[in-house]
Design an enzyme around this catalytic site. Structure first.
Site, mmCIF file in Angstrom:
data_model
loop_
_atom_site.group_PDB
_atom_site.id
_atom_site.type_symbol
_atom_site.label_atom_id
_atom_site.label_comp_id
_atom_site.label_asym_id
_atom_site.label_seq_id
_atom_site.Cartn_x
_atom_site.Cartn_y
_atom_site.Cartn_z
ATOM 1 N N LYS A 198 9.775 1.476 -1.624
ATOM 2 C CA LYS A 198 8.526 1.088 -2.259
ATOM 3 C C LYS A 198 8.301 -0.352 -1.950
ATOM 4 C CE LYS A 198 9.389 4.069 -6.264
ATOM 5 N NZ LYS A 198 10.711 4.375 -6.352
ATOM 6 N N ARG A 199 8.999 -1.121 -1.553
ATOM 7 C CA ARG A 199 8.679 -2.366 -1.060
ATOM 8 C C ARG A 199 7.443 -2.546 -0.184
ATOM 9 N NH1 ARG A 199 13.320 -2.911 0.806
ATOM 10 N NH2 ARG A 199 12.568 -3.890 2.963
#
Length: 467
Positions: free
Chosen positions: A240-241
């Site tokens: 998700k980063r």
RNA sequence: GCUCCCUUCGUCUAGUGGCCCAGGACACCGCCCUCUCAAGGCGGGAACACGAGUUCGAGUCUCGUAGGGAGCGCCA
């Protein structure tokens, strides 16, 4: 025998980029060879599987246009079948019950590690031939061959050989009566007559033990193709980063499904120097055997470039519904402004995504909500700007026809009459119409806002200048 | 720790022993075009991880080293 591939996600989250590429390759391989593409949902992990995830995966695939020929099938609906096959294996002496507790197995692993071995099950119950008994710890284990080796020709990685001595006796049926992944996949792939197993290369290690299971079940072993991973831009595992990981997020971010497909197909596969592939070309040219062996990184810049290629070359009328979707998402009413297809033509050279396009289109669908004061100072309060605007307003009002061509002509004439450059006309006008100094070509900017609105905005701008 | 996999420009890749002092694309830089921003055109810098070996010749074959990754679950 016809070729059959399958995509087998577990519904523990959305359809992510890596899964989407696996699905695409499975789909392409099936289409390319005139076979079938099957969708199977691996939901035996009841703790983590959700209906919402199933829907998300189905939605993602539908958006990408990767429709299965069969399925979705659900493993949870095939429990009886796994138990039947497990029983058969037990009856044939190819499986056995074991009763170690989880703590005991932990200890076994630790001991193996201490010896410098890999952590594995000892096979303590393998040859005891104890009568079956009820026990909360009871699992059914497979009697993996202890000698020899397993060899398979991976369509992507090439020849892979594995010593059976490296493999322990895997659990087939857990203590709760549910099958394990390795067992369920094999049973399913046999039952569904899968001939080519295409999946992520995190599964290479499972393949030898699965092949042993095929043998034990007297089934034909399918071909295998293990795809390298897709990494984030930093070379780390995609997470998700890195922004968008979910396929549906790409829709929200303004990408066209075809562009995403094109990007994905080129990530790990290529055909000479070609970059742009229609779906038909992908189907014609793709071959699983041509896929690369090494992991690749996800590069948003290239996806953006591809997306713009499709924005520029597709029929605007085909893209229009997608733009409308984005306009509505940011609270704009498509009915209250110009034809979306014309907006696409005006903006497609200037943006990479539909999301950006919708935001830039605001100038035509909503009144100016914020003036760029710097632009006002530079262009509206400039020497002669008022005269230019007044003259433009009169010309626009008097034009028999409202079109980009006629507007262009009018502005050219105006510049010639006043003996000034186009810039001296276009920039004040641009600021008057949009409130900013950046927009598409001046004739399209003016045209799309509509004649009434154009005249009114010029009027407002002149009012603003004087105060 | 053990097993397996991977390694060409910053990124995606072409390359299957001579066509490669390594080609394309994205990104980056410069110029041109130009009403702004783009798009477009032209040009530029930029890579075979390292070391041995095989061969007349290696990015391409073999071995080793280094680096990266995956797996080693009653998760999938």
């Amino acid at each position: 025998m016809t070729l059959r591939t399958r995509f087998a996600p577990s519904p523990t989250g959305y359809l992510h980029i890596g899964g989407a590429r696996t699905a695409l390759y499975c789909w392409l391989e099936a289409r390319h060879r005139g076979g079938q593409f099957i969708l199977r949902v691996e939901d035996t992990d009841r703790e983590r599987s959700t209906d919402a995830a199933v829907r998300a995966i189905l939605d993602g695939m539908a958006w990408l246009g990767l429709q299965p020929d069969e399925g979705p099938f659900f493993q949870t609906q095939r429990m009886d079948r796994y138990r039947t096959v497990a029983q058969a294996l037990l009856d044939a002496g190819k499986a056995y019950y074991a009763y170690e507790s989880k703590a005991e197995i932990e200890a076994m692993r630790a001991a193996a590690m201490a010896r410098g071995d890999k952590p594995r099950y000892s096979g303590a119950y393998r040859d005891r031939n104890e009568p079956c008994r009820e026990d909360p710890n009871r699992v059914l284990r497979f009697k993996n061959p202890q000698t020899g080796s397993v060899v398979f020709e991976d369509k992507v990685k090439g020849r892979i050989e594995w010593n059976n001595a490296e493999l322990d006796d895997l659990v087939l049926i857990r203590s709760d009566g549910f099958p394990t992944y390795n067992f369920a996949v094999v049973v399913d792939d046999i039952d569904m007559a899968i001939t080519e197993v295409i999946r992520g290369d995190d599964h290479v290690n499972n393949t030898p033990r699965q092949i042993n299971l095929y043998h034990a079940l007297h089934a034909d072993v399918p071909a295998f193709a293990h795809l390298p991973m897709i990494l984030g831009p930093d070379g780390q595992k995609l997470s998700k980063r890195h922004g968008a990981v979910s396929v549906t997020q790409y829709r929200e971010d303004g990408y066209l499904p075809h562009a995403l497909l094109n990007y994905l197909v080129r990530l790990g596969w290529s055909h000479g120097d070609e970059e742009i592939f229609s779906i038909a070309q992908m189907v014609e040219l793709f071959d699983i055997g041509d896929v690369n062996q090494s992991a690749s990184r996800f590069d948003l810049a290239k996806l953006g470039w591809l997306n713009q290629q499709y924005l520029k070359n597709d029929d605007p009328n085909d893209i229009a519904p997608e733009l409308v979707w984005h306009l509505q998402r940011i609270g704009l009413d498509p009915a209250g402004g110009p034809d979306p297809a014309e907006v696409i033509v005006a903006l497609r050279d200037r943006v990479q995504t539909l999301k950006e396009m919708a935001m830039r289109a605001r100038i035509w669908y909503a009144p100016i909500d914020q003036w760029d004061e710097q632009a006002v100072a530079k262009h509206l309060r400039a020497e002669g700007a008022a005269d230019v605007l007044r003259a433009a307003q009169m010309k626009f009002a008097a034009m028999p026809q409202w079109s980009p061509q006629s507007i262009h002509l009018a502005i050219e004439q105006l510049a010639a009459e006043c003996n000034i450059g186009m810039g001296k006309v276009a920039q004040p006008l641009r600021v008057a119409i949009t409130g900013t100094q950046v927009s598409p070509s001046i004739e399209h900017t003016v045209y799309l806002v509509g004649r009434d609105q154009a005249l009114r905005r010029i009027e407002d701008a002149m009012a603003k200048m004087s105060c």
